[in-house]
Design an enzyme around this catalytic site. Structure first.
Site, short mmCIF file in Angstrom:
data_model
loop_
_atom_site.label_atom_id
_atom_site.label_comp_id
_atom_site.label_asym_id
_atom_site.label_seq_id
_atom_site.Cartn_x
_atom_site.Cartn_y
_atom_site.Cartn_z
CE LYS A 22 -1.95 21.04 -27.78
NZ LYS A 22 -1.98 20.96 -26.26
CG ASN A 23 -6.00 21.27 -26.40
OD1 ASN A 23 -4.80 20.18 -26.58
ND2 ASN A 23 -5.76 22.60 -25.78
CB CYS A 115 2.40 20.41 -15.55
SG CYS A 115 1.74 21.84 -16.70
NE ARG A 120 -2.49 21.26 -16.62
CZ ARG A 120 -1.83 21.09 -17.76
NH1 ARG A 120 -0.81 20.92 -18.74
NH2 ARG A 120 -3.07 20.71 -18.70
N PRO A 121 -3.67 19.31 -10.64
CG PRO A 121 -5.26 19.56 -9.40
CD PRO A 121 -4.61 19.96 -10.14
CG ASP A 123 -8.63 16.85 -7.59
OD1 ASP A 123 -8.08 17.17 -8.45
OD2 ASP A 123 -9.58 17.35 -7.05
CG LEU A 124 -11.72 17.89 -10.17
CD1 LEU A 124 -11.86 19.27 -10.97
CD2 LEU A 124 -12.93 17.60 -9.00
CG ASP A 309 -4.65 26.54 -23.54
OD1 ASP A 309 -4.31 26.52 -22.33
OD2 ASP A 309 -5.47 25.76 -24.15
NE ARG A 401 4.03 19.52 -25.58
CZ ARG A 401 3.39 19.00 -24.01
NH1 ARG A 401 4.36 19.52 -23.30
NH2 ARG A 401 2.65 17.90 -24.09
N1 EPU Z 1 -8.18 20.91 -11.98
C1 EPU Z 1 -7.81 20.24 -10.74
N2 EPU Z 1 -8.72 18.85 -10.61
C2 EPU Z 1 -8.33 17.80 -11.88
C3 EPU Z 1 -8.06 18.52 -13.29
C4 EPU Z 1 -8.99 19.65 -12.26
O1 EPU Z 1 -8.26 20.71 -9.86
O2 EPU Z 1 -8.52 16.65 -11.46
C5 EPU Z 1 -7.97 22.35 -12.48
C6 EPU Z 1 -6.63 22.00 -13.09
O3 EPU Z 1 -5.38 22.43 -12.05
C7 EPU Z 1 -6.93 23.71 -13.54
C8 EPU Z 1 -8.66 23.44 -13.90
O4 EPU Z 1 -8.85 22.17 -13.73
O5 EPU Z 1 -6.56 25.10 -12.66
C9 EPU Z 1 -8.53 23.36 -14.96
O6 EPU Z 1 -7.87 22.23 -15.91
P1 EPU Z 1 -8.53 20.79 -16.82
O7 EPU Z 1 -8.73 20.05 -16.19
O8 EPU Z 1 -9.58 21.48 -17.60
O9 EPU Z 1 -7.03 20.94 -17.85
P2 EPU Z 1 -7.04 19.86 -18.48
O10 EPU Z 1 -7.87 19.11 -19.39
O11 EPU Z 1 -5.80 19.36 -18.15
C10 EPU Z 1 -6.69 21.10 -21.08
C11 EPU Z 1 -6.22 21.42 -22.22
C12 EPU Z 1 -4.94 22.49 -22.20
C13 EPU Z 1 -5.58 23.29 -21.13
C14 EPU Z 1 -7.38 23.60 -19.94
C15 EPU Z 1 -7.47 25.04 -20.05
C16 EPU Z 1 -6.01 19.57 -23.57
C17 EPU Z 1 -5.36 18.42 -23.64
N3 EPU Z 1 -5.56 20.04 -22.93
O12 EPU Z 1 -6.35 20.51 -20.14
O13 EPU Z 1 -4.54 23.31 -23.25
O14 EPU Z 1 -5.19 24.42 -20.73
O15 EPU Z 1 -7.78 22.31 -20.79
O16 EPU Z 1 -8.45 24.81 -21.06
O17 EPU Z 1 -7.09 19.80 -23.88
C18 EPU Z 1 -2.12 23.95 -24.54
O18 EPU Z 1 -2.93 23.09 -24.96
O19 EPU Z 1 -1.55 24.45 -24.03
C19 EPU Z 1 -2.57 23.17 -22.74
C20 EPU Z 1 -1.99 22.94 -22.23
#
Ligand code: EPU
Length: 422
Positions: A22-23, A115, A120-121, A123-124, A309, A401
């Protein structure tokens, strides 16, 4: 709203095939917008998140056909706006920003809301796209990104407080494929799903190297072209069934897995006293419940560490493992909603400061429980497999989902489960 009844106490055994990831599918589907040509993606799992992504692509004007795991996308003319009524349903729709900005020079994407697994910001993501020359503003709940003079390669560090960002790395990588010059992402996420996206983009003509390491280099090209791509197996679905086998199995074989992607999960299960055997080619594994399950400590980390996850599922395993186990989530420290529901089934868990301390009980008992997010729901299903009596898991849409036909796969392994349409 469907619910799942799980009649506990029947051991599972046999073999199933793991679905496509999925991811990995979600950003790959978004990346189809980077070309006007036909793109064919195979092994896209039939889960509601990929359905939302297909709806977003269609809503933006792409022509999309879907038939048994294959999605064909032709994005000849597309709009630059992904509205809130779509984005709010799936946080991963933020990964439209990179491709839309690169293709259209401008995009309007609604900010995702709160969420349940924590703050889940994005900003990055924004910082990375700004470094490529985009201007960002927030207006009326939308992020508006524009780059009227085009995107330009840059060196970008994507490390946040809790480590690298997966979808943030994806967004910058996708945008940089069509930028002028070379982009270097440092502190990039190394997850296999990022590598699958890079492989997909390279097969469209992009020039990306280093995916799977913390430094990714993207040499911009003038345009991308159509391709055919097979999505990698879902390592989290595989891990979830591996834990199911350790909890309630009498020998469960999973086909179409990738041994290299499952190292941390395999290590954790072995540490907890269970057996995992891969075939020589590493694409199938058999999990046997150990005779003497042991408590263990697990801390989540970005790949190749133990995945966030998979922490809820391991908590379910530890709920009936004798002794004291500990699960710490450093990536989403608030991701412990499943613990309150597991406690309703009789688990002994104390949660504080991003950590769950679990004292194994002899047996859980079935109860009506509420799924709160995707992986939390999976944990409840796992716990229910060995619980005494029937567990009623409400709000099944959370599990739908991200797990393709989970009820059918469990039934194929001999579990007694019933989907009830309410
Ligand atoms: N973060 C920031 N700023 C940002 C983005 C992220 O501070 O702009 C922080 C987050 O708050 C968190 C960390 O960085 O503490 C990692 O978050 P990440 O951005 O890697 O998460 P994501 O890319 O939004 C994906 C998966 C998630 C999985 C995370 C971590 C997808 C669609 N989603 O989310 O999957 O938990 O990486 O591995 O790929 C799930 O499948 O159940 C799921 C939530």
């Amino acid at each position: 709203m469907d619910k799942l009844l799980v009649h506990g106490g029947t051991p599972i055994h046999g073999a199933i095939t793991i679905s496509g990831s999925k991811n990995a599918s979600l950003p790959i589907l978004a990346a189809t917008l980077l070309t006007e040509d036909d793109v064919v993606i195979r092994r896209v799992p039939d889960v509601s998140d990929t359905n939302y992504m297909v709806q977003i692509l269609t809503g933006l004007g792409a022509d999309v056909e879907r038939f048994s795991g294959t999605v064909r996308v032709t994005a000849t003319e597309i709009s630059d706006t992904a509205p809130y009524d779509i984005v709010r349903r799936m946080r991963a729709s933020v990964c439209m920003m990179g491709p839309l900005l690169a293709r259209k020079g401008r995009c309007v994407v609604a900010l995702p809301g709160g969420c349940v697994i924590g703050d889940r910001p994005i900003d990055l993501h924004i910082r990375g796209l700004e470094a490529l020359g985009a201007k960002a503003e927030v207006e009326g709940g939308n992020v508006i990104l524009s780059a009227p003079d085009g995107l330009k390669g840059a060196t970008i560090d994507l490390c946040g407080e809790n480590g690298p960002t997966v979808l943030g790395t994806d967004n910058v990588m996708m945008a940089a494929t069509l930028a002028e010059g070379t982009t270097t992402i440092t502190s990039a996420a190394c997850e296999p799903e990022v590598v699958d996206l890079a492989d997909f983009l390279n097969s469209m003509g992009a020039k990306i190297s280093g995916a799977g390491t913390s430094t990714i280099t993207i040499e911009g090209v003038g345009e991308l072209h159509g391709t055919v791509h097979n999505v990698i197996p879902d390592r989290i679905e595989a891990g979830t069934f591996m834990v199911a086998a350790a909890l309630a199995g009498e020998g469960v074989t999973l086909r179409r897995v990738h041994e290299g992607h499952l190292v941390a999960i395999t290590g954790a299960l072995r540490k907890a006293g269970h057996q995992v055997h891969f075939n020589d080619s590493g694409d199938a594994c058999t999990v046997l419940r150990g005779d003497t399950p042991m408590p263990a400590e697990i801390t989540t980390d970005p790949y190749p560490g133990y995945p966030t996850d998979m922490q809820a599922q391991m908590t379910a395993l530890f709920a009936t493992t004798p002794g004291k186990s500990k699960v710490t989530d450093t990536i989403f420290p608030q991701r412990f909603m499943h613990c309150a529901e597991l406690k309703r089934m009789g688990a002994n868990i104390h949660v504080a400061d991003g950590q769950a301390e679990i004292t194994g009980v002899k047996r859980l008992s079935g109860a009506p429980v509420m799924a709160s997010d995707l992986r939390a729901s999976a944990a409840l299903v796992l716990a229910a497999l060995t619980a005494e009596g029937t567990t009623e898991i409400n709000r099944l849409y959370h599990i739908d989902r991200g797990y393709e036909h989970i009820d059918e796969k469990l039934e194929a392994l001999g579990a007694r489960v019933e989907r009830v349409r309410v």
